[in-house]
Design a protein around this motif. Structure first.
Motif: not given
Length: 67
Positions: A45-49, A54-56
């Motif tokens: 979850r933290n990596r995905l967030s 960073d890449f919206p």
């Protein structure tokens, strides 16, 4: 360049995978199977967030108009 681990290659080819799957492996996949390469970091979850921040995603004008 390091020498190939022929015993390891044969072990994979003869014990773990059918021949067609073995010969279809990319060099990177083969190194993973042999334990010579570390897999990429797992997604949590933290990596995905962090990736989402960073890449919206870009929102197009069509996506915001009602249908």
């Amino acid at each position: 360049m390091a020498a190939l681990d022929w015993q390891g290659l044969l072990r994979v080819g003869l014990r773990r995978l059918p021949p067609d799957q073995f010969w279809d492996l990319t060099p990177y996949e083969l190194r993973l199977v042999l334990g010579l390469e570390q897999p990429a970091a797992t997604m949590d979850r933290n990596r995905l967030s962090a990736l989402m921040r960073d890449f919206p995603d870009a929102v197009s004008a069509d996506a915001t108009s009602p249908t």
